[in-house]
Design an enzyme around this catalytic site. Sequence first.
Site, PDB file in Angstrom:
ATOM      1  N   PHE A   1      43.976  13.515  39.007  1.00  8.75           N
ATOM      2  CA  PHE A   1      43.722  14.653  38.119  1.00  8.75           C
ATOM      3  C   PHE A   1      44.504  15.853  38.618  1.00  8.75           C
ATOM      4  O   PHE A   1      44.359  16.269  39.760  1.00  8.75           O
ATOM      5  CB  PHE A   1      42.232  15.003  38.046  1.00  8.75           C
ATOM      6  CG  PHE A   1      41.958  16.059  37.007  1.00  8.75           C
ATOM      7  CD1 PHE A   1      41.820  15.717  35.671  1.00  8.75           C
ATOM      8  CD2 PHE A   1      41.896  17.406  37.358  1.00  8.75           C
ATOM      9  CE1 PHE A   1      41.611  16.698  34.699  1.00  8.75           C
ATOM     10  CE2 PHE A   1      41.689  18.382  36.389  1.00  8.75           C
ATOM     11  CZ  PHE A   1      41.546  18.024  35.059  1.00  8.75           C
TER      12      PHE A   1
ATOM     13  N   ASP B   1      48.155  18.108  46.120  1.00 11.78           N
ATOM     14  CA  ASP B   1      47.245  18.856  45.262  1.00 11.78           C
ATOM     15  C   ASP B   1      45.909  18.947  45.992  1.00 11.78           C
ATOM     16  O   ASP B   1      45.118  18.007  45.991  1.00 11.78           O
ATOM     17  CB  ASP B   1      47.096  18.136  43.915  1.00 11.78           C
ATOM     18  CG  ASP B   1      46.112  18.840  42.983  1.00 11.78           C
ATOM     19  OD1 ASP B   1      45.333  19.685  43.465  1.00 11.78           O
ATOM     20  OD2 ASP B   1      46.113  18.531  41.778  1.00 11.78           O
TER      21      ASP B   1
ATOM     22  N   LYS C   1      40.294  26.000  43.029  1.00  5.96           N
ATOM     23  CA  LYS C   1      38.826  25.917  43.062  1.00  5.96           C
ATOM     24  C   LYS C   1      38.104  26.806  44.101  1.00  5.96           C
ATOM     25  O   LYS C   1      37.581  27.843  43.765  1.00  5.96           O
ATOM     26  CB  LYS C   1      38.404  24.460  43.209  1.00  5.96           C
ATOM     27  CG  LYS C   1      38.745  23.645  41.958  1.00  5.96           C
ATOM     28  CD  LYS C   1      37.931  22.389  41.841  1.00  5.96           C
ATOM     29  CE  LYS C   1      37.980  21.824  40.447  1.00  5.96           C
ATOM     30  NZ  LYS C   1      39.164  21.005  40.134  1.00  5.96           N
TER      31      LYS C   1
HETATM   32  C1  PLP Z   1      40.227  20.913  39.156  1.00  5.57           C
HETATM   33  C2  PLP Z   1      41.513  20.342  39.567  1.00  5.57           C
HETATM   34  C3  PLP Z   1      42.724  20.740  38.965  1.00  5.57           C
HETATM   35  C4  PLP Z   1      42.791  21.697  37.791  1.00  5.57           C
HETATM   36  O1  PLP Z   1      42.303  22.971  38.089  1.00  5.57           O
HETATM   37  P1  PLP Z   1      41.978  23.989  36.886  1.00  5.57           P
HETATM   38  O2  PLP Z   1      41.623  25.262  37.597  1.00  5.57           O
HETATM   39  O3  PLP Z   1      40.860  23.410  36.094  1.00  5.57           O
HETATM   40  O4  PLP Z   1      43.215  24.124  36.079  1.00  5.57           O
HETATM   41  C5  PLP Z   1      43.898  20.185  39.442  1.00  5.57           C
HETATM   42  N1  PLP Z   1      43.888  19.308  40.457  1.00  5.57           N
HETATM   43  C6  PLP Z   1      42.758  18.914  41.071  1.00  5.57           C
HETATM   44  C7  PLP Z   1      42.823  17.940  42.213  1.00  5.57           C
HETATM   45  C8  PLP Z   1      41.525  19.402  40.635  1.00  5.57           C
HETATM   46  O5  PLP Z   1      40.405  18.977  41.214  1.00  5.57           O
END
Ligand code: PLP
Length: 399
Positions: A138, A223, A252
């Site tokens: 994700f 990420d 986050k």
């Molecule tokens: C939540 C998340 C995102 C996206 O972040 P948003 O602030 O919702 O755009 C991207 N990568 C990872 C691993 C995430 O957990």
Amino acid sequence: MEVKKLLDDSSQYIMDTYKRFPVVFIKGRGMKLWSADGKEYLDFMAGIAVNILGHCHPRHVVAIQKQAQKLVHISNLYHNEYQIKLAKLLCDYSFADKIFFSNSGAEANEAAIKLARKHSKERFGAEKTGIITALNSFHGRTIATLTATGQPKLQSGFDPLTPGFSHVPFNDYEALKSAIDENTCAIMLEPIQGEGGVKMPSTDYFKHVRDLCTRLGILLIFDEIQTGTGRTGTLFAYEQYGIEPDILTLAKGLGGGFPIGATLARDEVAKTFTQGSHGSTFGGNPLACAVALATIETLLEDGIMLSECRRMGEYFMESLIKLQKQFPKVITDVRGRGLLIGMELTRECAMVAQACFERGILINCTAGNTLRFMPPLIVTEEDIDRLISVLKDILERLS
Ligand SMILES: *Cc1c(COP(=O)(O)O)cnc(C)c1O
């Protein structure tokens, strides 16, 4: 407050993109949340791994109040003290030399993708643009980050997607190696797949990936939007794998609940972003940066919160493993790092999350069958015991 009226208006005026629990929250403190109809909840969601200090931590509140009275927004055409201080702090504690600030995870990843492409084109030629990510990953909901996200069900309906992305199974080094060609510019991976069900890599996977990237001039993007800022027991998860990425993204937990994203990079890569090559109106504004600075300073102070995160993570895992021994037919796996923990079930987990909600505990169900726990890093043994006893009760009724 008329809760029923609010919920009706919600369905009338808000696009229906989320399956929401029927509750309106109005107040939070530490591990607790209170709803408009006066119920108390224990929060093991932390707004999806966001509220690392818990709700309304005094230092978080003061940082917002103080900065709101001084200066909220200027523009990146001018300097602001807190953007500089936050950038320095993140560089001091990481592999990175330079930072670009944005407002969310998807934006942080967009910047990482743009940075990787521009860097590789300038260094190796116009064709070197391919980005490999993992299936079940994700990376966000914008068109490019959605393309990076290895989940066809999330992409469906939004094509044409961004060209130049391919996906391989997570934690499968041979598959990754065979997917690489001379035009591969970057490999983008989560250190632990969060939304994908708290999927862990094997011990040496990232060491091999790092070696491969270094050998072939491919950038390694981590990420860490979910795993970063203390979630796994160290400031960044990469520290625990004995390697360093070239680019890393955060969001986050970074602002402890205040929106902010960041893209970190080594100097050699970062210098590809020259004046005018990327930008964000709100990114790195004084308020967001002052709050994120206070959040990370609180997280790092004396190392207490990080060591507690590791200690509570171990206690939590041990408690869940005990539960697994009691319900071996329902619980198939318990895994995680620090306070990012998954418990995989033989059945759908949404009804377990629903039952917890009805008993006043917020947990998350992801990837269909995995309960994901990501409480604020201030969670205590007592909080964990309470969750475990409620889970035990629910699982007894199920079996
Ligand atoms: C939540 C998340 C995102 C996206 O972040 P948003 O602030 O919702 O755009 C991207 N990568 C990872 C691993 C995430 O957990």
